[in-house]
Write a protein that holds these residues in place. Structure first.
Motif, mmCIF file in Angstrom:
data_model
loop_
_atom_site.group_PDB
_atom_site.id
_atom_site.type_symbol
_atom_site.label_atom_id
_atom_site.label_comp_id
_atom_site.label_asym_id
_atom_site.label_seq_id
_atom_site.Cartn_x
_atom_site.Cartn_y
_atom_site.Cartn_z
ATOM 1 N N ASN A 7 0.776 -1.240 0.000
ATOM 2 C CA ASN A 7 0.000 0.000 0.000
ATOM 3 C C ASN A 7 0.810 1.295 0.000
ATOM 4 N N SER A 12 -7.481 -5.067 -7.771
ATOM 5 C CA SER A 12 -7.795 -5.177 -6.340
ATOM 6 C C SER A 12 -9.295 -5.316 -6.134
ATOM 7 N N GLY A 13 -9.658 -6.090 -5.114
ATOM 8 C CA GLY A 13 -11.070 -6.296 -4.813
ATOM 9 C C GLY A 13 -11.342 -7.760 -4.611
ATOM 10 N N ASN A 73 -16.234 -3.681 -4.019
ATOM 11 C CA ASN A 73 -15.215 -3.309 -5.001
ATOM 12 C C ASN A 73 -15.258 -1.840 -5.416
ATOM 13 N N ILE A 77 -13.067 0.170 -3.099
ATOM 14 C CA ILE A 77 -11.641 -0.157 -3.305
ATOM 15 C C ILE A 77 -11.129 0.479 -4.602
ATOM 16 N N THR A 90 -10.690 4.375 -4.469
ATOM 17 C CA THR A 90 -9.522 4.793 -3.680
ATOM 18 C C THR A 90 -8.231 4.478 -4.429
#
Ligand code: NAI
Length: 308
Positions: A63, A78-79, A95, A98, A101
């Motif tokens: 991250n 991602s998710g 999702n 996510i 962001t």
């Protein structure tokens, strides 16, 4: 050429591996929210470099988006993936947060990045990235049709009992079981329409098996697939990185093409160094046009669940 892959899970790691194996990128950064996970995947992949003979440098980050700074291309995987019996649309609640962001964090460190969206429901997530980032439409690409078309060709080759390299075909429309539009009327075997070889029943079988291609694998694996998705993503990344001007069906923001507006949905596009360099409008039959409109209604319904 620096490529970031967000989400070092099944699809993210597979696509990083294919990108490295093709040896066209100088650097791949894997980023994941799970502590140490991306670092571990990156180290494991780097230990294949001498065996598989690639020079791409793969690194991992938990991250820390500063590690992704200056990326030319970023892939969002991602998710959460679906479990057996789930539709892709059911993933939206988790999702969407996510993906939003991740997309804004990527842009903060890589203002010139081109983003490839993989997380599901993919067409809606691609639309969300447009709304959340305001990036020009050529720089946001949804990956779904490239995978669905590969699955279509797999089934076509089976039905024809032909080698896969002899068949060609494309799937457009939404990346969902109901929304996919496999263009069976355009599919060919060595430039001859497959209708010359296949009965109506066989062609229907190909179309139906293609549409449930992801669900079939989810049933077998207990989670969604990764090899073909990873390979499909790496093909898109390579087309952009190497300015190949290759055509893939991808989810693109439409502004009147195919009589659709304000929607991201699968259509043929040319990919090159500028991302989506052209949306290709192919001639569709009345039945195909109707299926495309129906598919778009489904995508718009899912888009309506977004809070943007
Ligand atoms: P996975 O569960 O193996 O990997 C997802 C990764 O994302 C995990 O490692 C998780 O820790 C990470 N993650 C979650 N939140 C994050 C955040 N905020 N920032 C960074 N990383 C985060 O899942 P898999 O199988 O790789 O699938 C990923 C997504 O791709 C799913 O939504 C799936 O439905 C979708 N998919 C889409 C396809 C397409 O054709 N568009 C094909 C296959 C999967």
């Amino acid at each position: 050429m620096k490529v970031t892959v967000v989400g070092a899970g099944a699809v993210g790691a597979s696509c990083a591996e294919y990108i490295a194996m093709k040896n066209f990128a100088s650097e791949v950064v894997l980023l994941d929210i799970k502590e140490g996970y991306a670092e571990g995947k990156a180290m494991d992949l780097m230990q294949t470099a001498s065996l598989n003979k690639f020079d791409t440098k793969i690194s991992g980050s938990t991250n820390d988006y500063s590690k992704t700074a200056g990326s030319d291309i970023a892939v969002i995987t991602s998710g959460i993936p679906r479990k057996p019996g789930m539709t892709r649309e059911e993933l939206i609640g988790i999702n969407a947060g996510i993906v939003k962001t991740v997309a804004t964090s990527l842009l903060e460190h890589s203002p010139n990045v081109t983003i490839i969206v993989v997380s599901n429901p993919m067409d809606t997530m691609t639309y969300l990235v447009h709304k959340a980032t305001g990036l020009p439409k050529n720089r946001i690409i949804g990956m779904g049709g490239a995978l669905d078309s590969a699955r279509f060709k797999y089934r076509l080759a089976q039905a024809l009992e032909a080698p896969i390299s002899d068949v060609d075909g494309m799937v457009i429309g939404g990346h969902s079981d109901k929304g996919m539009v496999p263009l069976i009327g355009h599919a060919t075997r060595n430039s001859v329409k497959v209708s010359e070889f296949l009965s109506e029943d066989k062609m229907n079988w190909v179309v139906e098996e293609t549409k449930v291609g992801g669900a079939t694998l989810t049933g077998l694996l207990g989670t969604s697939a990764w090899y073909a998705p990873g390979a499909a993503v790496s093909g898109l990344v390579q087309a952009i990185a190497c300015d190949q001007k290759k055509m893939f069906p991808c989810s693109a923001l439409l502004e009147g093409e195919y009589d659709l507006n304000d929607i991201c949905i699968g259509v043929p596009v040319i990919l090159g160094k500028n991302g989506i360099e052209k949306i290709v409008e192919i001639e569709l039959s009345d039945a195909e046009k109707a299926k495309m409109q129906e598919s778009a209604e489904g995508v718009k319904k899912t888009n309506g669940l977004l809070e943007v």
